[in-house]
Design a protein around this motif. Sequence first.
Motif, PDB file in Angstrom:
ATOM      1  N   PRO A  27      15.888 -75.861 -58.107  1.00 44.53           N
ATOM      2  CA  PRO A  27      16.936 -76.031 -59.114  1.00 44.53           C
ATOM      3  C   PRO A  27      17.955 -77.072 -58.653  1.00 44.53           C
ATOM      4  O   PRO A  27      18.307 -77.130 -57.465  1.00 44.53           O
ATOM      5  N   LEU A  28      18.418 -77.873 -59.595  1.00 36.97           N
ATOM      6  CA  LEU A  28      19.296 -78.984 -59.234  1.00 36.97           C
ATOM      7  C   LEU A  28      20.579 -78.493 -58.586  1.00 36.97           C
ATOM      8  O   LEU A  28      21.071 -79.109 -57.624  1.00 36.97           O
ATOM      9  N   ALA A  29      21.141 -77.382 -59.075  1.00 33.51           N
ATOM     10  CA  ALA A  29      22.377 -76.867 -58.482  1.00 33.51           C
ATOM     11  C   ALA A  29      22.164 -76.483 -57.023  1.00 33.51           C
ATOM     12  O   ALA A  29      23.014 -76.750 -56.160  1.00 33.51           O
ATOM     13  N   GLY A  30      21.016 -75.884 -56.718  1.00 36.81           N
ATOM     14  CA  GLY A  30      20.723 -75.522 -55.338  1.00 36.81           C
ATOM     15  C   GLY A  30      20.496 -76.741 -54.467  1.00 36.81           C
ATOM     16  O   GLY A  30      20.940 -76.784 -53.314  1.00 36.81           O
ATOM     17  N   ARG A  31      19.792 -77.730 -55.008  1.00 37.83           N
ATOM     18  CA  ARG A  31      19.569 -78.961 -54.250  1.00 37.83           C
ATOM     19  C   ARG A  31      20.901 -79.669 -53.982  1.00 37.83           C
ATOM     20  O   ARG A  31      21.125 -80.195 -52.890  1.00 37.83           O
ATOM     21  N   TYR A  32      21.784 -79.655 -54.973  1.00 42.65           N
ATOM     22  CA  TYR A  32      23.090 -80.274 -54.790  1.00 42.65           C
ATOM     23  C   TYR A  32      23.815 -79.649 -53.599  1.00 42.65           C
ATOM     24  O   TYR A  32      24.296 -80.353 -52.699  1.00 42.65           O
ATOM     25  N   ARG A  33      23.886 -78.340 -53.568  1.00 40.45           N
ATOM     26  CA  ARG A  33      24.588 -77.663 -52.482  1.00 40.45           C
ATOM     27  C   ARG A  33      23.909 -77.909 -51.132  1.00 40.45           C
ATOM     28  O   ARG A  33      24.574 -78.114 -50.110  1.00 40.45           O
ATOM     29  N   ARG A  34      22.583 -77.916 -51.126  1.00 40.15           N
ATOM     30  CA  ARG A  34      21.863 -78.098 -49.866  1.00 40.15           C
ATOM     31  C   ARG A  34      22.116 -79.486 -49.282  1.00 40.15           C
ATOM     32  O   ARG A  34      22.371 -79.626 -48.076  1.00 40.15           O
ATOM     33  N   VAL A  35      22.049 -80.519 -50.113  1.00 37.20           N
ATOM     34  CA  VAL A  35      22.267 -81.878 -49.617  1.00 37.20           C
ATOM     35  C   VAL A  35      23.714 -82.051 -49.160  1.00 37.20           C
ATOM     36  O   VAL A  35      23.981 -82.637 -48.102  1.00 37.20           O
ATOM     37  N   ARG A  36      24.640 -81.521 -49.927  1.00 37.55           N
ATOM     38  CA  ARG A  36      26.058 -81.665 -49.554  1.00 37.55           C
ATOM     39  C   ARG A  36      26.358 -80.925 -48.248  1.00 37.55           C
ATOM     40  O   ARG A  36      27.108 -81.420 -47.396  1.00 37.55           O
ATOM     41  N   GLN A  37      25.766 -79.753 -48.066  1.00 38.84           N
ATOM     42  CA  GLN A  37      25.976 -79.010 -46.826  1.00 38.84           C
ATOM     43  C   GLN A  37      25.329 -79.717 -45.636  1.00 38.84           C
ATOM     44  O   GLN A  37      25.850 -79.663 -44.514  1.00 38.84           O
ATOM     45  N   ALA A  38      24.206 -80.380 -45.878  1.00 37.46           N
ATOM     46  CA  ALA A  38      23.553 -81.110 -44.792  1.00 37.46           C
ATOM     47  C   ALA A  38      24.452 -82.208 -44.242  1.00 37.46           C
ATOM     48  O   ALA A  38      24.474 -82.454 -43.027  1.00 37.46           O
ATOM     49  N   THR A  39      25.215 -82.860 -45.094  1.00 35.47           N
ATOM     50  CA  THR A  39      26.147 -83.889 -44.626  1.00 35.47           C
ATOM     51  C   THR A  39      27.212 -83.279 -43.733  1.00 35.47           C
ATOM     52  O   THR A  39      27.532 -83.834 -42.666  1.00 35.47           O
ATOM     53  N   LEU A  40      27.763 -82.155 -44.142  1.00 43.24           N
ATOM     54  CA  LEU A  40      28.777 -81.497 -43.322  1.00 43.24           C
ATOM     55  C   LEU A  40      28.200 -81.051 -41.988  1.00 43.24           C
ATOM     56  O   LEU A  40      28.871 -81.131 -40.952  1.00 43.24           O
ATOM     57  N   ALA A  41      26.949 -80.606 -41.983  1.00 42.00           N
ATOM     58  CA  ALA A  41      26.325 -80.188 -40.730  1.00 42.00           C
ATOM     59  C   ALA A  41      26.165 -81.368 -39.773  1.00 42.00           C
ATOM     60  O   ALA A  41      26.347 -81.219 -38.558  1.00 42.00           O
ATOM     61  N   LEU A  42      25.854 -82.549 -40.294  1.00 38.26           N
ATOM     62  CA  LEU A  42      25.732 -83.729 -39.443  1.00 38.26           C
ATOM     63  C   LEU A  42      27.082 -84.151 -38.875  1.00 38.26           C
ATOM     64  O   LEU A  42      27.164 -84.683 -37.765  1.00 38.26           O
ATOM     65  N   ALA A  43      28.148 -83.907 -39.616  1.00 39.15           N
ATOM     66  CA  ALA A  43      29.495 -84.258 -39.144  1.00 39.15           C
ATOM     67  C   ALA A  43      30.073 -83.207 -38.210  1.00 39.15           C
ATOM     68  O   ALA A  43      31.039 -83.496 -37.490  1.00 39.15           O
ATOM     69  N   ALA A  44      29.498 -82.009 -38.186  1.00 38.55           N
ATOM     70  CA  ALA A  44      30.089 -80.895 -37.445  1.00 38.55           C
ATOM     71  C   ALA A  44      30.279 -81.164 -35.953  1.00 38.55           C
ATOM     72  O   ALA A  44      31.276 -80.710 -35.378  1.00 38.55           O
ATOM     73  N   PRO A  45      29.382 -81.885 -35.252  1.00 37.30           N
ATOM     74  CA  PRO A  45      29.606 -82.114 -33.821  1.00 37.30           C
ATOM     75  C   PRO A  45      30.732 -83.100 -33.513  1.00 37.30           C
ATOM     76  O   PRO A  45      31.066 -83.301 -32.345  1.00 37.30           O
ATOM     77  N   LEU A  46      31.324 -83.689 -34.538  1.00 38.86           N
ATOM     78  CA  LEU A  46      32.306 -84.753 -34.360  1.00 38.86           C
ATOM     79  C   LEU A  46      33.714 -84.252 -34.633  1.00 38.86           C
ATOM     80  O   LEU A  46      33.944 -83.467 -35.557  1.00 38.86           O
ATOM     81  N   GLY A  47      34.658 -84.708 -33.835  1.00 41.55           N
ATOM     82  CA  GLY A  47      36.056 -84.390 -34.050  1.00 41.55           C
ATOM     83  C   GLY A  47      36.713 -85.368 -35.000  1.00 41.55           C
ATOM     84  O   GLY A  47      36.118 -86.382 -35.397  1.00 41.55           O
TER      85      GLY A  47
END
Length: 433
Positions: A27-47
């Motif tokens: 579902p597009l709504a689920g894909r939207y949240r998954r992709v957006r969360q993936a970006t935050l996860a990539l930024a998480a190790p950075l201050g």
Amino acid sequence: MRRDSERSAPGQQETRAAAAPSAAAEPLAGRYRRVRQATLALAAPLGAEDLMVQSMPDASPGKWHLAHTTWFFEQFVLMRDAAYRPRDPAWLVLFNSYYQTVGPMHARPRRGLLSRPSLEEVLDYRRRVDDAMDALLAHAGDPALAGLVELGLQHEQQHQELLLTDIKHALWCNPLQPAYAARAAAAGAPPAATPMRFVAGREGVAEIGHAGAGFAFDNETPRHRQLLRPHAIASRPVTNAEYRAFVDDGGYRDPALWLSDGWAVVQAEQWRHPLYWQDDLAGEFTLAGVRELDPQAPVCHLSYFEADAFARWAGARLPTEAEWEASAAALPVQGNLLESGVLHPRAAAGATGLQQFYGDIWEWTASPYVSYPGFRPLPGALGEYNGKFMNGQWVLRGGSCATPRTHIRASYRNFFPPQARWQFAGLRLAQDR
């Protein structure tokens, strides 16, 4: 990807080439949240300090990537509703990349000066836009809207790769050369590379470009016929050991191997080896910090000029993008992509035939980035996404160790100027027959 430190590439009414979402079963709504969360996860190790650094004009701060990808949904999706009010009208200028038709923009080389808004404000901006998008997608049934949202998600996936390549350059510029993540580039013992051999490529008329259902950027269209002359393509990319032989043989000192513009860059920039290699040629900087150079892994962080010079030294050439696509089209999209978590190229192993067409490294081709016959850019502002960059750049294919799996396909056309080195770019050889 190029998309403006941004990188690469777009589509049906407002998104003509995006005929359907690329992950139709989700579902597009689920894909939207998954992709957006993936970006935050990539930024998480950075201050916050890491996320503000801009180490060169071609790169962007991580904070800007977080904001710009959010701006895209606000500008092109939410603001279609005249009742919607943006978080801050001034931010429409700060986080515009190169869309001249929607208004002014902050100068790209000065993005690292944006200490305000703060990281906390940018993250709040993402939450606000995500909440508005959730409400919109909960009742979405419009194919044109779905195409726009999918374009925004593909755009965000481009920036996920850029966030990693840009922070890699910034951390390398730091005298401490700190790691982004210690686990990266350390996923078990590297396998031994398989011998390189040349495999006969397809001859005659071949159809090139995106076909069928699923998302594609506009620069992958229209599908068209192209004549392929007799040729062979290497079974795998060039390795560090093979490239080291070029360095040891004086490849960076021999002007006969280089295009004129490439030789000028080599002299002006004092290039002596690939970007991120240590001067002793024994180690390289990775997202896990400095590591011993794996001789059997694909060489990466090469410019087009370096790839072309190596191919000439090796008595071969780079494949055209049509030759590359004709070979890759029958292969499954699998390999060392972002989801592997390695974030560094790894040696091919255990298989025969064509290997590593997807993942590990983007592969330079011999093809300039120009339009396909019959190409039409997207209507309106989104027509600026790709078409206006079809000048002075070269095509890369296949994705890298930092490319999301759902973002890559055989017809995908990445593009960069020939001197660019900070992306995970390497080469595969080809020969005439």
